[in-house]
Motif scaffolding. Structure first.
Motif: not given
Length: 419
Positions: A239-242, A303-304, A286-287, A278-280
């Protein structure tokens, strides 16, 4: 008799110090004007035709600032004609210069860096001389233009503006001075190097190498360029690579449209940091303090969106492919293909000896990638010359290196019989 450089100073005499190398900071003939109008270009073409000898040429791009690799400046110098600073942005291609200089040798320093953007502008010389490549073939340890000019011509070139934003308009006066000086010394540098190539019996080698550079085609685009992200090795989960892949693609799309270098939009480190966390939500992104860059905040929704799509899609299989496409990294050969490992190391050792004897770098004797292909396949001696030719080796390389590689493979004791 002249004493060697390392001889001690005579008794009672103070040790002599090497005089400083004079700095070249004024273009021959004064500051050349910028060629950026049809009238100025016509005058340039006339004077180039009336000049004598080969043409020194250089280009300036805006790498690190712009997405495109187009030329933002082309400098030309020909004896009895003068120096010309051409602004390609002002014209619809440079084919008129190409037509006006047909049959005239062009002198480059590291032609492989300049030819692609010239080809894109419709300017491809008929024949070239590459002073950087000539320096390599002659065994010079330092082949940068500044080093070679200082060693062979006895002057120092300032290189302070080699990495500036050449898309800037108007160009500062000191940048134009730098650009002019770069080409004015090329004809004299070529004359000395050509004499040295003849003396070393390497004139034919150099000609084949120059012709190969001129005829070379652009490398095929990488199938997965996002894998070249700096620091991507820190991402372990699919998932990180994706996420990293999605952000890379979104950044590349934006950079292409805006003509801004991708690293200036958001740096690789910011992409890797976002993928690792992996922000949700867009608020979490942004943080993230590590998510920086010129467009990191202004284009936050872009980006989001990329991250959200990567998170909501099925987890892809993103195992890294072999680096060369047909065989694994060399570090894995000893276990995956011990015979190929032995062939490669034997050939490297023997080519290193040829390099020492001829004063030609090993990578110029034979492409490292081609050597790996031959070693992996275990090409038999009778098929080696054809394999080298098919792989792009020049005739001089085949004559010199084929028996060396054949002997190394035989010594390794694992050549695969020809089919």
């Amino acid at each position: 008799m002249t004493e060697p450089d390392n001889a001690p100073a005579p008794d009672g005499a103070a040790a002599l110090t090497t005089p400083p190398v004079p700095v070249l900071d004024t273009p021959r003939g004064g500051m050349p004007p910028i060629v950026d109008t049809p009238h100025a270009l016509d005058e340039t073409l006339t004077r180039l035709r009336e000049g004598s000898g080969p043409i020194g040429i250089d280009t300036e791009r805006a790498s690190g600032f712009r997405y495109s690799q187009r030329a933002y400046l082309v400098q030309l110098y020909r004896e009895d004609a003068g120096t010309f600073i051409v602004d390609p942005v002002a014209f619809d291609g440079l084919s008129p210069i190409a037509e006006a200089t047909r049959g005239i040798e062009h002198i480059f320093h590291a032609a492989s860096q300049d030819l692609p953007c010239l080809k894109d502008a419709g300017y491809l010389p008929d024949t070239i001389f590459d002073t950087e490549l000539a320096g390599r073939l002659l065994g010079y340890e330092k082949v940068g233009l500044g080093s070679m000019v200082e060693k062979l011509l006895g002057v120092h070139l300032r290189k302070a503006y080699s990495a500036v934003d050449w898309s800037t308009r108007p160009l500062p006066r000191e940048w134009i001075t730098y650009a002019a000086l770069d080409v004015q010394l090329l004809p004299e540098l070529r004359r000395i190097l050509r004499e040295q190539l003849i003396e070393a019996g390497k004139q034919r080698i150099a000609r084949e190498e120059f012709d190969a550079v001129l005829a070379s085609e652009p490398k095929a685009p990488r199938s997965e360029p996002w894998r070249r992200l700096s620091g991507i090795h820190a991402l372990r989960k699919p998932r990180q690579l994706a996420i990293a892949r999605a952000l890379w693609q979104a950044r590349d799309d934006y950079a292409r449209v805006t003509d801004i270098a991708p690293g200036r939009v958001i740096p690789d480190a910011a992409i890797v940091a976002a993928a690792r966390e992996e922000p949700h939500s867009i608020e979490e992104l942004r943080a993230l303090r590590a998510f920086t860059g010129r467009a990191s905040r202004a284009e936050m929704s872009r980006w989001w969106h990329a991250i959200s799509e990567a998170q909501n899609a099925p987890v892809p299989s993103l195992a890294a492919p072999h680096q060369d496409g047909s065989f694994p990294p060399v570090k894995a050969w000893e276990h995956k293909n011990p015979d190929a490992f032995c062939r490669l190391h034997a050939a490297r050792e023997d080519i290193a000896q040829v390099s020492e004897r001829t004063h030609i770098p090993a990578e110029n004797l034979l492409s490292p990638r081609l050597l790996r292909e031959l070693a992996w396949q275990g090409v038999a001696a009778e098929g080696l010359r054809a394999a080298l030719s098919d792989g792009g080796a020049r005739p001089w390389q085949i004559e010199l290196i084929a028996p060396v590689v054949a002997g190394a493979f035989e010594r390794a004791g694992a050549s695969v019989p020809a089919e």
